[in-house]
Design a protein around this motif. Structure first.
Motif, PDB file in Angstrom:
ATOM      1  N   UNK A  45      -2.184  17.267  40.833  1.00  0.00           N
ATOM      2  CA  UNK A  45      -2.543  16.618  39.568  1.00  0.00           C
ATOM      3  C   UNK A  45      -3.872  17.147  39.049  1.00  0.00           C
ATOM      4  N   UNK A  46      -4.812  17.380  39.951  1.00  0.00           N
ATOM      5  CA  UNK A  46      -6.112  17.906  39.547  1.00  0.00           C
ATOM      6  C   UNK A  46      -5.977  19.286  38.918  1.00  0.00           C
ATOM      7  N   UNK A  47      -5.087  20.107  39.464  1.00  0.00           N
ATOM      8  CA  UNK A  47      -4.874  21.430  38.882  1.00  0.00           C
ATOM      9  C   UNK A  47      -4.374  21.319  37.442  1.00  0.00           C
ATOM     10  N   UNK A  48      -3.376  20.459  37.215  1.00  0.00           N
ATOM     11  CA  UNK A  48      -2.841  20.293  35.856  1.00  0.00           C
ATOM     12  C   UNK A  48      -3.919  19.741  34.934  1.00  0.00           C
ATOM     13  N   UNK A  49      -4.732  18.819  35.448  1.00  0.00           N
ATOM     14  CA  UNK A  49      -5.827  18.266  34.647  1.00  0.00           C
ATOM     15  C   UNK A  49      -6.796  19.365  34.216  1.00  0.00           C
ATOM     16  N   UNK A  50      -7.192  20.224  35.144  1.00  0.00           N
ATOM     17  CA  UNK A  50      -8.131  21.288  34.815  1.00  0.00           C
ATOM     18  C   UNK A  50      -7.481  22.377  33.969  1.00  0.00           C
ATOM     19  N   UNK A  51      -6.185  22.560  34.140  1.00  0.00           N
ATOM     20  CA  UNK A  51      -5.474  23.631  33.447  1.00  0.00           C
ATOM     21  C   UNK A  51      -5.157  23.279  31.991  1.00  0.00           C
ATOM     22  N   UNK A  52      -4.634  22.070  31.768  1.00  0.00           N
ATOM     23  CA  UNK A  52      -4.213  21.689  30.410  1.00  0.00           C
ATOM     24  C   UNK A  52      -4.609  20.264  30.030  1.00  0.00           C
ATOM     25  N   UNK A  53      -5.445  19.610  30.831  1.00  0.00           N
ATOM     26  CA  UNK A  53      -5.849  18.213  30.595  1.00  0.00           C
ATOM     27  C   UNK A  53      -4.619  17.334  30.374  1.00  0.00           C
ATOM     28  N   UNK A  54      -3.689  17.440  31.307  1.00  0.00           N
ATOM     29  CA  UNK A  54      -2.488  16.626  31.211  1.00  0.00           C
ATOM     30  C   UNK A  54      -1.325  17.395  30.615  1.00  0.00           C
ATOM     31  N   UNK A  55      -0.278  16.660  30.258  1.00  0.00           N
ATOM     32  CA  UNK A  55       0.959  17.228  29.732  1.00  0.00           C
ATOM     33  C   UNK A  55       1.342  16.438  28.488  1.00  0.00           C
ATOM     34  N   UNK A  56       1.860  17.128  27.492  1.00  0.00           N
ATOM     35  CA  UNK A  56       2.227  16.490  26.229  1.00  0.00           C
ATOM     36  C   UNK A  56       3.056  15.224  26.447  1.00  0.00           C
ATOM     37  N   UNK A  57       2.564  14.106  25.926  1.00  0.00           N
ATOM     38  CA  UNK A  57       3.324  12.856  26.023  1.00  0.00           C
ATOM     39  C   UNK A  57       4.569  12.898  25.144  1.00  0.00           C
ATOM     40  N   UNK A  58       4.476  13.568  23.999  1.00  0.00           N
ATOM     41  CA  UNK A  58       5.644  13.684  23.138  1.00  0.00           C
ATOM     42  C   UNK A  58       6.793  14.368  23.888  1.00  0.00           C
ATOM     43  N   UNK A  59       6.475  15.458  24.603  1.00  0.00           N
ATOM     44  CA  UNK A  59       7.496  16.151  25.386  1.00  0.00           C
ATOM     45  C   UNK A  59       8.023  15.262  26.513  1.00  0.00           C
ATOM     46  N   UNK A  60       7.135  14.512  27.134  1.00  0.00           N
ATOM     47  CA  UNK A  60       7.572  13.623  28.211  1.00  0.00           C
ATOM     48  C   UNK A  60       8.548  12.565  27.694  1.00  0.00           C
ATOM     49  N   UNK A 108       9.549  22.161  27.491  1.00  0.00           N
ATOM     50  CA  UNK A 108       8.510  22.568  28.439  1.00  0.00           C
ATOM     51  C   UNK A 108       8.064  21.415  29.342  1.00  0.00           C
ATOM     52  N   UNK A 109       9.027  20.865  30.056  1.00  0.00           N
ATOM     53  CA  UNK A 109       8.741  19.782  30.997  1.00  0.00           C
ATOM     54  C   UNK A 109       9.406  20.088  32.342  1.00  0.00           C
ATOM     55  N   UNK A 110       8.605  19.968  33.393  1.00  0.00           N
ATOM     56  CA  UNK A 110       9.127  20.035  34.747  1.00  0.00           C
ATOM     57  C   UNK A 110       8.546  18.895  35.550  1.00  0.00           C
ATOM     58  N   UNK A 111       9.083  18.672  36.736  1.00  0.00           N
ATOM     59  CA  UNK A 111       8.520  17.617  37.578  1.00  0.00           C
ATOM     60  C   UNK A 111       8.594  18.030  39.051  1.00  0.00           C
ATOM     61  N   UNK A 112       7.715  17.433  39.821  1.00  0.00           N
ATOM     62  CA  UNK A 112       7.676  17.665  41.263  1.00  0.00           C
ATOM     63  C   UNK A 112       7.821  16.341  41.988  1.00  0.00           C
ATOM     64  N   UNK A 113       8.517  16.375  43.106  1.00  0.00           N
ATOM     65  CA  UNK A 113       8.593  15.239  44.024  1.00  0.00           C
ATOM     66  C   UNK A 113       7.763  15.616  45.245  1.00  0.00           C
ATOM     67  N   UNK A 114       6.712  14.842  45.523  1.00  0.00           N
ATOM     68  CA  UNK A 114       5.737  15.205  46.548  1.00  0.00           C
ATOM     69  C   UNK A 114       5.552  14.025  47.497  1.00  0.00           C
ATOM     70  N   UNK A 115       5.680  14.293  48.795  1.00  0.00           N
ATOM     71  CA  UNK A 115       5.530  13.230  49.785  1.00  0.00           C
ATOM     72  C   UNK A 115       4.075  12.841  50.010  1.00  0.00           C
ATOM     73  N   UNK A 116       3.236  13.813  50.255  1.00  0.00           N
ATOM     74  CA  UNK A 116       1.858  13.558  50.662  1.00  0.00           C
ATOM     75  C   UNK A 116       0.984  13.209  49.465  1.00  0.00           C
ATOM     76  N   UNK A 164       4.705  18.331  34.820  1.00  0.00           N
ATOM     77  CA  UNK A 164       4.011  19.562  34.465  1.00  0.00           C
ATOM     78  C   UNK A 164       4.623  20.190  33.233  1.00  0.00           C
ATOM     79  N   UNK A 165       3.899  21.146  32.657  1.00  0.00           N
ATOM     80  CA  UNK A 165       4.422  21.887  31.506  1.00  0.00           C
ATOM     81  C   UNK A 165       5.386  22.941  32.043  1.00  0.00           C
ATOM     82  N   UNK A 166       6.596  22.527  32.330  1.00  0.00           N
ATOM     83  CA  UNK A 166       7.560  23.362  33.009  1.00  0.00           C
ATOM     84  C   UNK A 166       7.273  23.384  34.503  1.00  0.00           C
TER      85      UNK A 166
END
Length: 508
Positions: free
Chosen positions: A360-375, A344-352, A220-222
């Motif tokens: 992922x759908x929220x991030x897609x609708x919010x920013x259409x992904x996350x900057x690959x350069x930042x990743x 501006x990079x964060x990450x989540x560890x999710x079991x389910x 995510x973006x942070x």
């Protein structure tokens, strides 16, 4: 067909891809741009590089005019060539000296890499437009009269470490790379770079602070964006009323603001978890806690309740790593783990998997992904951290981020406790410690923020009191606590922190 028109010297110089053949060029490492070469011209007319029309011999040329050149006299065009060569040979040592003097110093010598060339060609301080084009360095330097801003957790303390690591965390991205929206369409988080996923898992295995096997990694973006994504994923879309979001006070000041910012019908801020009544909720568990550094566990338990664990500060520089966390949703960020807040990079560890898909759908609708350069930059930084703790090849000394951070935090907390004692009007939480599995020793808890209380009877607003002495902090009432408390960032640069300590010790 008409013969081609002869170009003038001015026309050649006006075209970046054309030069008169007589020009002698010493290319700079900045390429062949107009300002990157030193040129010297010989005779303009005789050195155009074209043969005379008709017979190409000197004899034929003189026969057309009916005149002969005097015997033994050197042709003018040859004189021009010799003069040009002599001038260039004489100028060569001076040009080489200037080239060497003007080159920036690097840790490694030899072939100049493309990124070093770019640095060499960049405007230097003091040149026209250099300030506007240079990367920012954050807040300006401070003086003894400056206002010291410790309201934000800006982790510039780590700059000193990264300046010493050489090219270990440097990255060059070609112009054609990272252009697509997609990274790995087989992954739930389809816009996450595989290299970032790999380095996140490697770092957690190195530190031992979180389980990664059986988890989906999301980017995510942070971590703030992922916090919002978790609220979206855990809130039923068909519920009669918004899901209640709670956290134990003092809680992170941004939780209420972010939760209610969009006035969503899916969720709403409901305050302190200790005073919440109900079965359906999302509990935010920040551990170590921001602002007071306490180790937290969820205080609510219900079959309809969900928990999101914010582990932004669960790293060895701040607290002992006593266990490998394995919660359903865990949030992390490079801001506090490595200090790269601007990436501006964060990450989540999710079991389910379904929760991961909805996040992922929220991030897609919010920013259409996350900057690959930042990743990619974050992946390189995380790799440098893990490499520092890998088996040293040939006994080589490696830079170790968490060792650096631990030393800095231990020293800063020692200074703060001494300053508070010297003042006599401030108090701090008691120091705690535990067995750190990462360091394999007992280590103290040295949080990223100080939860400072002003005990002077006539001071009810500690933040206002410190503001009057040019120290900016964040008031306790923003954390659901008493305004006699303030949160103080421990992560600023040394110059700002030293001035803060000096001022604090002088207050009575």
């Amino acid at each position: 067909m008409a013969p081609p028109r002869r170009r003038t010297a001015a026309e050649f110089q006006g075209n970046g891809g054309l030069m008169p053949p007589s020009v002698q060029v010493f290319a700079s490492p900045c390429g062949s741009g107009g300002g990157g070469a030193v040129t010297t011209n010989g005779s303009d007319k005789s050195l155009r590089g074209k043969k005379p029309r008709g017979d190409t011999s000197v004899h034929s040329a003189t026969k057309d005019t009916g005149r002969r050149r005097p015997a033994g006299r050197m042709p003018l065009w040859l004189v021009g060539i010799f003069v040009s060569l002599a001038f260039n040979v004489a100028a060569l040592p001076l040009l080489l000296q200037q080239y060497i003097v003007n080159q920036p110093h690097h840790h490694h010598h030899g072939v100049i890499s493309p990124d070093q060339q770019q640095h060499a060609c960049a405007p230097q301080p003091g040149t026209s437009g250099a300030t506007a084009r240079a990367p920012s360095t954050g807040k300006p330097a401070v003086t003894s009269d400056s206002v010291i801003n410790l309201d934000h957790g800006d982790p510039t303390m780590f700059e000193a470490f990264w300046r010493e690591t050489g090219d270990a965390a440097e990255l060059v991205i070609p112009g054609w790379q990272t252009m697509s929206y997609f990274s790995d369409i087989s992954n739930v988080c389809w816009f996450m770079e595989p290299l970032f996923d790999q380095q996140v898992r490697r770092l957690h295995r190195t530190v031992g602070n979180a389980a990664v096997d059986g988890y989906h990694v999301l980017v995510g973006t942070g971590s703030t964006q992922l916090f919002m994504a978790a609220l979206y994923a855990l809130s039923p879309a068909d519920a009669d009323q918004p899901m209640s979001v709670v956290s134990t006070a003092p809680y992170y000041s941004s939780y209420p603001a972010v939760t209610d910012f969009l006035r969503s019908s899916l969720f709403r801020w409901a305050g302190d978890a200790n005073s919440f009544v109900g079965d359906a909720y999302i509990e935010l568990v920040c551990s170590p806690n921001n602002p007071d550094g306490a180790i937290r566990d969820a205080v609510l338990s219900s079959g309809a309740g969900k928990a999101v664990h914010d582990l932004a500060y669960y790293w060895p520089q701040y607290t002992p790593i006593t266990r490998r966390a394995d919660h359903d949703i865990m949030l992390f960020t490079v801001s506090k783990s490595t200090g790269h807040a601007g990436t501006r990079i964060g990450w989540a560890l999710v079991k389910d998997r379904e929760v991961a898909r909805r996040m992922t759908k929220f991030v897609e609708l919010n920013t259409i992904g996350v900057s690959k350069d930042s990743q990619l930059r974050a992946a390189k930084v995380l790799r440098a951290v893990s490499d520092g703790y890998a088996a040293a090849a040939g006994g080589a000394t490696r830079h170790r981020l968490f060792d650096f951070g631990r030393r800095k935090m231990v020293e800063r907390w020692r200074m703060l406790r001494q300053a508070a004692a010297a003042s006599g009007i401030f108090s701090l939480p008691e120091e705690t410690s535990g067995r750190c599995n990462f360091a394999n020793e007992t280590a103290a808890n040295n949080p990223a923020f100080a939860w400072l209380r002003c005990d002077r009877e006539d001071v009810e607003d500690c933040a206002g009191f410190l503001r009057g002495h040019k120290i900016l902090t964040r008031s306790g009432n923003q954390f659901g606590a008493d305004p006699r408390y303030v949160r103080v960032s421990m992560l600023d640069r040394d110059d700002a922190y030293d001035i803060f300590i000096s001022r604090l010790a002088s207050l009575k």
